[in-house]
Design a protein around this motif. Structure first.
Motif, mmCIF file in Angstrom:
data_model
loop_
_atom_site.group_PDB
_atom_site.id
_atom_site.type_symbol
_atom_site.label_atom_id
_atom_site.label_comp_id
_atom_site.label_asym_id
_atom_site.label_seq_id
_atom_site.Cartn_x
_atom_site.Cartn_y
_atom_site.Cartn_z
ATOM 1 N N LEU A 133 -2.603 4.284 -3.378
ATOM 2 C CA LEU A 133 -2.451 3.284 -2.315
ATOM 3 C C LEU A 133 -3.814 2.883 -1.753
ATOM 4 O O LEU A 133 -4.067 1.701 -1.479
ATOM 5 N N TYR A 137 -5.634 -0.705 -1.664
ATOM 6 C CA TYR A 137 -6.162 -1.233 -0.400
ATOM 7 C C TYR A 137 -7.585 -1.753 -0.602
ATOM 8 O O TYR A 137 -7.925 -2.870 -0.176
ATOM 9 N N GLU A 172 7.712 7.175 0.524
ATOM 10 C CA GLU A 172 6.637 6.334 1.044
ATOM 11 C C GLU A 172 6.044 5.469 -0.069
ATOM 12 O O GLU A 172 5.720 4.292 0.137
ATOM 13 N N LYS A 175 8.192 2.462 -0.717
ATOM 14 C CA LYS A 175 8.052 1.427 0.309
ATOM 15 C C LYS A 175 6.784 0.593 0.121
ATOM 16 O O LYS A 175 6.749 -0.585 0.467
ATOM 17 N N HIS A 176 5.767 1.199 -0.445
ATOM 18 C CA HIS A 176 4.474 0.519 -0.576
ATOM 19 C C HIS A 176 4.199 0.038 -2.001
ATOM 20 O O HIS A 176 3.049 -0.270 -2.331
ATOM 21 N N THR A 432 -3.539 4.095 10.589
ATOM 22 C CA THR A 432 -2.219 4.471 10.097
ATOM 23 C C THR A 432 -1.554 5.385 11.111
ATOM 24 O O THR A 432 -2.230 6.018 11.930
ATOM 25 N N ALA A 453 -0.362 -4.891 2.819
ATOM 26 C CA ALA A 453 0.568 -4.872 1.692
ATOM 27 C C ALA A 453 -0.088 -5.669 0.576
ATOM 28 O O ALA A 453 -0.909 -6.562 0.834
ATOM 29 N N PHE A 474 2.324 -8.649 7.171
ATOM 30 C CA PHE A 474 1.789 -7.883 6.052
ATOM 31 C C PHE A 474 0.977 -8.806 5.146
ATOM 32 O O PHE A 474 1.430 -9.911 4.824
ATOM 33 N N ILE A 481 -1.867 0.694 7.624
ATOM 34 C CA ILE A 481 -0.831 1.095 6.672
ATOM 35 C C ILE A 481 0.299 1.746 7.459
ATOM 36 O O ILE A 481 0.107 2.790 8.087
#
Length: 795
Positions: A133, A137, A172, A175-176, A432, A453, A474, A481
Motif C-alpha cells: 500500500l 501511495y 484492510e 478495502k484498499h 492514518t 486511493a 479519495f 489512509i
C-alpha cells in the motif's frame, strides 16, 4: 552444461545442508558457558523451506521485490546470503550467540540484506501488505521517483495463519485494492505442539478467495505428477489426497519400507498400482512420496512464472517438515535437533567431506559454472537493496495563539496550519487512524489534503449538497489512509510507511492517531515497528481519566509506562501548546536522523540515531500561560530534553511539585497555596519522563565507565534542590511514571497518580477521587512536612 534447474537443485541441497549445520554447530560444537541452556534453532522448519526459498530467490525475484522470511527459516536465509557473499562465516559460526547471525531475520541486528524483521509470528506476513500500500501511495505522488513496482512477498508458516492480525490485514487490503503481494505458505501441517487439523487448506483457500486473492495450491511435485500419469497413478493420487495429515507425517518419518507396506495394504493387488510401486525401490518410493509441490523447485519455479499480473496471490505449498533430514515428519521435530550420530549420517548422505562443512559450495563439482550462474541471478545483481533519502527540513515550530485549548486540539490545528501551506514537510506527511480520524482531530488536515486511493472517489454528501464538516474525497493525491478499527493494522502501516526511505528511497513523515488506552491493543505491532527502526509519530489521544465522561473503558493508566519502556520510541506528554509546537518541530527532525550511536554528553541521550515519537495528548482545554519567550533557547531545549523549571526553587526550598501533562493547573494552584507557609517552592514542568529517565540511567552507566562528570538533565534540575525538601510528583497516569525522580538526589517523595480503572464523572470528580487535584497535592505536602518535623520515615 548444467541447466538452470540443475543449478537450483544444487543450491537447494546446499541450503539444506548449511542451514542444518549452522544450527548443529551452535548446539553441539560451539563451547557453552556453565549453566547455559539449549541454543536452539529449527532444523525441521528450515528443511521445509529450502525448496521454496531456492526457487524464489535464485529464479523469480527481482531487486525491487521485498521479502518477509518465515522466522524459523532464519538459518536458510543466512546460508543463502553466505553463499552470495553477503554474510560472514564468523557470524554463522556464532548463530544465536552475541554478535552473531540472529535467531530470526532482523533489519537492525543482521548484516545481511533483510527486508523485513520477523519474529513475532504473523506480523511480518501482514507487513508486506501494508508495504505494498505504501509503495502504491508513493507511486501516485508527483514528487516520487519513477521506480519499478516490486512484489511484497511473505514466506508464511502455516501455524502463523492462527494469528488474528493476518485476517485483519486481509480485510484492510481488500478495502484498499491491494496488489503486488504474494504470500507463500509453507504448508507442512505441523506446528509446535502437533499436527494441524484436516481440511484446513480448504478454509484457508476460501478466506483468501473471499478477499479477492488468487489461490494457487501446490500439492504435488514433478515426480508425483509423472507417477500419476502412469497406469495406476490416479489411484495413488486419490490415496495421497485423502491421507490424513498425521498418517502422512508418521509414514514420512518411518521411510520407504513403511510407505510400501501401507500402500500395499490400502492399494495393493490392483495390478497397475502394484506395478507402479514395484518399479521403485524403498528409497525411490520414499522420494516419490516426499515429492510434494513445496519441496520441488521445478514445480515452484513454474508456479511463480505463471503469475503475470499484480493480483494478490497466495501459494499454498505442501511441504514436509524436516524434509531430507532424519527429523522428517516426526511430530516433535519443531524444536528438535539432530544428535551427533544423526548429523554424521546426514553428512554422509549429503556427500559433504569432513573439514568442508562450512564450504559454501562443498559438494559442487563445477564450481566455476555455478558461480557464473550465481553472478547473473537478478535478485542479487544490484547488490544491497537498501535506499537512502534526503532529509526533509521542517518549517520551524508552528505556534498557536489560542488562549485556551487542549493539546489534542492543538495537534490538529498545527497539522491544519501545515496543510494550508506549501512546504515539502507537509507534502511528505502521511496520516492514518483506526476509524477515529475525526475524534482525534485529524479532520481539518484530511479536509485540506484528502484521503488516498489509487482511483478517484467523490464525497457523496458534498455532491448532494448535504452539510457536513467532513469534506472527504479519495484520490491518488490524498495524504490520509483511512483504516478500520484495528490497532494492529495502524502500527503495521506506520511501520511500513516509516521504512519508506529505506525500502523505496522516498522520505515519508507518517503520523498516526489512536485512542490512548488502545495503544495496548496494537502493542505487539508497535514493538515490531520499533524493532525494525521504522520512523513515525503516534499520537495517543484522548488520554487518562481526564477523558472523564467516557469511563474506565476509554481512560488510560499505564500508557506512560509503555512510552518509557519501549525501545526506539521517545514519548512526550506536553501540557501547553507552545511545548507541543516545539516537540512536533523537533520530532520531524528526530525521526529522520541516522547518525552514530554516540550519546550527547549534555544529556547522555543517543539523539543522533533518531527514532519514533509518541505524543500523549488530552482533550482538556488549558488556559495558556505564556510560559516563556518562544525564542528562549533554554526553554526550547528544556522542553525537548524533558523538563524545565516553571517556577525555579530558591535556596531554601521546602517543596517541589513535579507534574507531567494536563494536571498542570492543579500543580500550579497547589504551589500557590503551599507557598503561603512554605519557602521557595519549585514547580518542575515535565514534558517527557521518558527522556529524563533514559538520560539519568545513561549518565549513571557513563559514570561507571569512567566519565565522572556525566550529568543528566534531571540531575542538573534536581541537583540544586536542598536534600531536606519534599518532592511531590503528579500525573494523570500511573504514579510510577514520575515516582523514580525522588531517587535521583534522595528526596522524600509523594507520587500521586492513577492506579485503578477509571469511571464516569466530571474531571473534578475524578481528580478528587484519584487524589491528583490541588487539595491532594497540598495534603501530601503537609503530610510529608509534618512527618519530617517529627522524624517519621514517610518516604
Amino acid at each position: 552444461m548444467p541447466s538452470e534447474l540443475d543449478h537450483l537443485k544444487t543450491l537447494e541441497q546446499r541450503l539444506l545442508w548449511l542451514s542444518a549445520w549452522i544450527v548443529h554447530n551452535a548446539n553441539h560444537l560451539r563451547p557453552k558457558g556453565e549453566g547455559d541452556v539449549k541454543v536452539g534453532g529449527h532444523q525441521a522448519s528450515c528443511a521445509s523451506m529450502v525448496s521454496i526459498m531456492t526457487a524464489l530467490y535464485f529464479h523469480t525475484l527481482r531487486p525491487e521485490d521485498r521479502v518477509a522470511v518465515k522466522p524459523h527459516a532464519s538459518p536458510v536465509f543466512h546460508a543463502m546470503q553466505y553463499i552470495m557473499g553477503n554474510q560472514s562465516l564468523e557470524k554463522l559460526k556464532n548463530f544465536r550467540g552475541l554478535g552473531g547471525a540472529q535467531s530470526y531475520p532482523s533489519r537492525t541486528k543482521d548484516v545481511d540484506d533483510v527486508d523485513f524483521s520477523t519474529g513475532s509470528v504473523g506480523l511480518g506476513v501482514a507487513e508486506t501488505a501494508f508495504a505494498s500500500l505504501v509503495q502504491d501511495y508513493l507511486a501516485a505522488k508527483d514528487w516520487s521517483a519513477d521506480r519499478p513496482l516490486g512484489r511484497m512477498v511473505a514466506l508464511v508458516g502455516d501455524a502463523e495463519l492462527d494469528e488474528g492480525n493476518v485476517y485483519e490485514c486481509l480485510q484492510e487490503g481488500w478495502k484498499h485494492d491491494l496488489r503486488n503481494t504474494w504470500w507463500i505458505i509453507d504448508y507442512n501441517r505441523q506446528s509446535l505442539d502437533g499436527v494441524v487439523h484436516e481440511g484446513l487448506w480448504e478454509k484457508i483457500e476460501s478466506i483468501f478467495q473471499a478477499f479477492g486473492w488468487r489461490t494457487v495450491v501446490l500439492r504435488h511435485g514433478a515426480l508425483q505428477r509423472a507417477a500419476f500419469a502412469e497406469p495406476g497413478g490416479e489411484a495413488l493420487k486419490t490415496w495421497i489426497q485423502s491421507c490424513p495429515n498425521a498418517d502422512y507425517s508418521a509414514l514420512t518419518y518411518q521411510g520407504g519400507a513403511a510407505w510400501r507396506k501401507r500402500l500395499m495394504e490400502d492399494l495393493g493387488d490392483q495390478g497397475d498400482v502394484t506395478a507402479l510401486l514395484s518399479r521403485r525401490d524403498d528409497d525411490e518410493l520414499g522420494a516419490l512420496m516426499n515429492n510434494l509441490g513445496g519441496q520441488c523447485v521445478e514445480t515452484l519455479a513454474e508456479a511463480f512464472d505463471s503469475i503475470k499480473d499484480d493480483q494478490p496471490t497466495v501459494f499454498l505449498a505442501y511441504t514436509i517438515k524436516g524434509w531430507g533430514t532424519p527429523l522428517a515428519g516426526h511430530k516433535d521435530n519443531h524444536a528438535g535437533l539432530m544428535n551427533p550420530a544423526q548429523m554424521a549420517d546426514f553428512q554422509s548422505r549429503m556427500g559433504v567431506p569432513d573439514g568442508e562443512e562450512w564450504e559454501p559450495l562443498a559438494t559442487v563439482e563445477d564450481k566455476e559454472d555455478l558461480n557464473t550462474f550465481l553472478g547473473k541471478v537478478p535478485f542479487f545483481a544490484a547488490g544491497a537493496r537498501r535506499f537512502t533519502a534526503p532529509k526533509v527540513e521542517s518549517i520551524g515550530p508552528v505556534f498557536l495563539d489560542d488562549r485556551s485549548l487542549s493539546t489534542q486540539a492543538g495537534f490538529g490545528k498545527i497539522l491544519d496550519t501545515l496543510a494550508k501551506g506549501d512546504s515539502e514537510i507537509a507534502d511528505r506527511i502521511l496520516t492514518t487512524s483506526p476509524d477515529v480520524t475525526s475524534s482525534t482531530n485529524l479532520g481539518p488536515w484530511v479536509n485540506r489534503r484528502s484521503l488516498f486511493a489509487r482511483t478517484e472517489k467523490g464525497d457523496t454528501f458534498r455532491e448532494q449538497q448535504i452539510p457536513s464538516t467532513q469534506k472527504w474525497q479519495f484520490s491518488p493525491k490524498g495524504q490520509h489512509i483511512e483504516l478500520g478499527i484495528a490497532e494492529m493494522n495502524l502500527f503495521l502501516l506506520l511501520g511500513a510507511a516509516g521504512l519508506s526511505h529505506s525500502l523505496f528511497g522516498e522520505r515519508l513523515v507518517p503520523i498516526g492517531t489512536v485512542y490512548d488506552p488502545f495503544v495496548a491493543r496494537g502493542l505487539d505491532a508497535l514493538n515490531y515497528a520499533c524493532y525494525q527502526d521504522a520512523r513515525f509519530i503516534i499520537a495517543g489521544t484522548p488520554s487518562g481519566v481526564t477523558l472523564a465522561p467516557e469511563g474506565g473503558a476509554h481512560q488510560s493508566i499505564g500508557a506512560q509506562l509503555i512510552g518509557m519502556s519501549q525501545d526506539g520510541l521517545v514519548s512526550f506528554e506536553p501540557a501547553y501548546l507552545d511545548e507541543l509546537s516545539i516537540i512536533m518541530d523537533w520530532s520531524f527532525d528526530y525521526l529522520q536522523r541516522s547518525g552514530e550511536n554516540d550519546p550527547d554528553e549534555r544529556t547522555w541521550l543517543r539523539d543522533e540515531t533518531g527514532g519514533s515519537v509518541y505524543l500523549r495528548l488530552t482533550t482538556r482545554p488549558l488556559e495558556q500561560l505564556g510560559l516563556k519567550a518562544r525564542d528562549d533557547q533554554a526553554f526550547r531545549q528544556g522542553v525537548v530534553d524533558g523538563a524545565y523549571w516553571l517556577r525555579e526553587p530558591g535556596p531554601n526550598c521546602e517543596v517541589v511539585i513535579a507534574y507531567q501533562g494536563c494536571v498542570a493547573p492543579e500543580a500550579i494552584e497547589a504551589a500557590g497555596r503551599i507557598g503561603n507557609d512554605r519557602r521557595d517552592i519549585g514547580v518542575l514542568a515535565i514534558t517527557s519522563a521518558d527522556r529524563l529517565n533514559s538520560g539519568w540511567t545513561a549518565a549513571r552507566r557513563a559514570r561507571a565507565r569512567g566519565h565522572k562528570d556525566a550529568t543528566s538533565q534531571i540531575e542538573r534540575l534536581m541537583g540544586g534542590v536542598p536534600r531536606e525538601a519534599t518532592l511531590i510528583t503528579v500525573t494523570d497516569g500511573h504514579p510510577a511514571t514520575l515516582a523514580w525522580i525522588g531517587s535521583v538526589m534522595g528526596h522524600r517523595t509523594a507520587p500521586l497518580g492513577v492506579e485503578h480503572f477509571g469511571q464516569t464523572g466530571t474531571i473534578g470528580d475524578l481528580y478528587r477521587h484519584f487524589m491528583i487535584d490541588a487539595d491532594a497535592i497540598v495534603a501530601a505536602a503537609n503530610y510529608l512536612s509534618a512527618g519530617r518535623r517529627i522524624g517519621l520515615n514517610v518516604r
